[in-house]
Design a protein around this motif. Structure first.
Motif, mmCIF file in Angstrom:
data_model
loop_
_atom_site.group_PDB
_atom_site.id
_atom_site.type_symbol
_atom_site.label_atom_id
_atom_site.label_comp_id
_atom_site.label_asym_id
_atom_site.label_seq_id
_atom_site.Cartn_x
_atom_site.Cartn_y
_atom_site.Cartn_z
ATOM 1 N N THR A 1 0.820 -1.213 0.000
ATOM 2 C CA THR A 1 0.000 0.000 0.000
ATOM 3 C C THR A 1 0.850 1.257 0.000
ATOM 4 O OG1 THR A 1 -0.128 -0.034 2.429
ATOM 5 C CG2 THR A 1 -1.886 -1.160 1.215
ATOM 6 N N SER A 2 2.163 1.096 0.053
ATOM 7 C CA SER A 2 3.054 2.248 0.154
ATOM 8 C C SER A 2 3.213 2.959 -1.186
ATOM 9 C CB SER A 2 4.428 1.794 0.651
ATOM 10 O OG SER A 2 5.348 2.867 0.641
ATOM 11 N N ASN A 3 3.378 4.291 -1.104
ATOM 12 C CA ASN A 3 3.707 5.098 -2.283
ATOM 13 C C ASN A 3 5.158 5.569 -2.248
ATOM 14 O OD1 ASN A 3 1.173 5.120 -3.671
ATOM 15 N ND2 ASN A 3 0.375 6.522 -2.123
ATOM 16 N N ALA A 4 5.952 5.017 -1.363
ATOM 17 C CA ALA A 4 7.335 5.451 -1.211
ATOM 18 C C ALA A 4 8.178 5.044 -2.407
ATOM 19 C CB ALA A 4 7.924 4.866 0.071
ATOM 20 N N GLN A 5 9.302 5.745 -2.599
ATOM 21 C CA GLN A 5 10.238 5.437 -3.664
ATOM 22 C C GLN A 5 10.728 4.006 -3.527
ATOM 23 O OE1 GLN A 5 11.417 7.132 -6.252
ATOM 24 N NE2 GLN A 5 13.110 5.814 -6.858
ATOM 25 N N GLY A 6 10.579 3.222 -4.608
ATOM 26 C CA GLY A 6 11.061 1.846 -4.619
ATOM 27 C C GLY A 6 10.281 0.887 -3.738
ATOM 28 N N GLN B 1 -5.980 6.813 -6.974
ATOM 29 C CA GLN B 1 -4.902 5.831 -6.861
ATOM 30 C C GLN B 1 -3.602 6.353 -7.467
ATOM 31 O OE1 GLN B 1 -6.608 2.409 -8.956
ATOM 32 N NE2 GLN B 1 -6.811 1.373 -6.993
ATOM 33 N N ARG B 2 -2.496 5.890 -6.919
ATOM 34 C CA ARG B 2 -1.180 6.067 -7.541
ATOM 35 C C ARG B 2 -0.555 4.687 -7.710
ATOM 36 N NH1 ARG B 2 -0.474 10.993 -4.230
ATOM 37 N NH2 ARG B 2 -0.274 12.780 -5.640
ATOM 38 N N PRO B 3 0.184 4.469 -8.802
ATOM 39 C CA PRO B 3 0.828 3.161 -8.993
ATOM 40 C C PRO B 3 1.934 2.932 -7.975
ATOM 41 C CG PRO B 3 1.574 4.711 -10.656
ATOM 42 C CD PRO B 3 0.480 5.399 -9.911
ATOM 43 N N VAL B 4 2.232 1.667 -7.736
ATOM 44 C CA VAL B 4 3.370 1.328 -6.877
ATOM 45 C C VAL B 4 4.649 1.779 -7.548
ATOM 46 C CG1 VAL B 4 4.674 -0.578 -5.852
ATOM 47 C CG2 VAL B 4 2.175 -0.638 -5.855
#
Length: 350
Positions: A101-106, A337-340
């Motif tokens: 569920t994270s949107n963090a870098q990588g 939504q944002r992609p992983v």
């Protein structure tokens, strides 16, 4: 070392193996006894006949688990041809990762999309006639699949103008929506409303489609009547969200509602409509894969959606109709939504 010495050593090793087998009590089996022995192979081949379709299905399966982390910059299948201009499947920036569920870098870089027992299958007509047999279609699939399919990009979750991802799609996608909220819907002359959408499930069937609709949604709406002191009113509504652009869907969680692997997912190409089999259940799909390329994902989860409805305006007449029991049509909006993010360090994909 001479050849004679090598031969002697090999013969000695062979005799030692025979003596070891005899010491362990191994015994010779007849052909009939061997035929009753079952084992597990890396590959297996199955044939299934379906007389109602006039087809025989030959499936080569692999008894293995594939852990996949992949980025595809541009996926285009079935463009032009007998179906005319356009593509069966046209998607920008596809990433296959594990569920996060994270949107963090990588965030997706250390996770994997899991395919259990993958297979390739061919649909053959007139399989018993060498002169007339023909391949009518083939598909790639797996006994079960678990992971996240991320699509496109979405910098601003309040507007549809910057969304990229699915440009066109052919397939059937089972959708389950949970914990979805729409905030700040403007209602002319009345005020604003926030809505919580009840859990919803349905199947989207697309044929070179650019948009989809979710119909028959049930929602609890809190309407804030305008004035010096806003007055809240809670309402039960039925709503449709029509013509939602496919490119606002950025995360397809491929799993069942409990987060377990789902069965029946495949990608196929066929010369005519074919009902493929769900090999996990043995049932034949009641949704036919149409001519051309087709993507079937029976279970996907859209969870924890928070949609900004400030750009949506409903007339007072629509709102009053909803209060009286009529179905309210809600214009398309960004699903939020944002992609992983599946970038490795400074490598650019997203």
């Amino acid at each position: 070392m001479s050849r004679q010495k090598i031969k002697l050593l090999a013969l000695s090793g062979f005799l030692i193996c025979i003596q070891t087998a005899q010491a362990n009590g191994l015994s010779q089996l007849s052909d009939e006894e061997l035929s009753n022995i079952e084992g597990q192979a890396l590959f297996n081949l199955n044939k299934t006949d379906n007389s109602s379709q006039g087809l025989s299905f030959y499936r080569l399966g692999m008894e293995a688990e594939i852990a996949l982390n992949a980025n595809i910059k541009k996926l285009q299948l079935g463009c032009g041809g007998s179906k005319g201009a356009g593509c069966d499947i046209d998607i920008d920036n596809v990433a296959l990762t594990g569920i996060t569920t994270s949107n963090a870098q990588g965030a997706g870089a250390t996770t994997d999309f899991i395919l259990n027992n993958p297979f390739v299958e061919f649909a053959i007509s007139n399989s018993n006639q060498a002169s007339t047999r023909s391949i009518e279609g083939f598909r790639l699939g797996a006994l079960s699949a678990l992971g996240m399919m991320s699509l496109g990009s979405n910098e601003n979750t309040s507007t549809l103008t910057d969304d990229t991802g699915i440009n066109s799609l052919s397939g059937d996608i089972g959708v389950r929506v949970t914990n979805a909220n729409i905030n700040g819907i403007n209602i002319t002359l009345i005020g604003t409303a926030n809505a919580r959408v009840n859990d919803y499930s349905g199947t989207i069937i697309a044929d070179r489609s650019t948009s989809f609709s979710l119909t028959g949604l049930k929602a609890t709406a809190r309407l804030m009547l305008g004035g010096f002191i806003p007055v809240p009113i809670d309402l039960q509504l039925t709503a449709n969200m029509n013509n939602i652009p496919f490119n606002t869907a950025h995360r397809l969680q491929v799993s069942d509602v409990n987060g377990n692997p789902t069965s029946g997912a495949y990608l196929s190409l066929q010369k005519k409509d074919i009902n493929w089999q769900n090999i996990a259940t043995g049932q034949w799909n009641n949704i036919a894969a149409k001519k051309g390329w087709w993507l079937s994902v029976p279970d996907t989860q859209f969870a924890n959606l928070t949609m900004d409805g400030s750009g949506v305006r409903l007339s007072a007449l629509d709102a009053i109709g909803g209060i009286l029991g009529a179905t309210v049509d809600i214009p398309a909006m960004d699903l939020g939504q944002r992609p992983v993010n599946n970038c490795y360090g400074t490598l650019k994909f997203c």
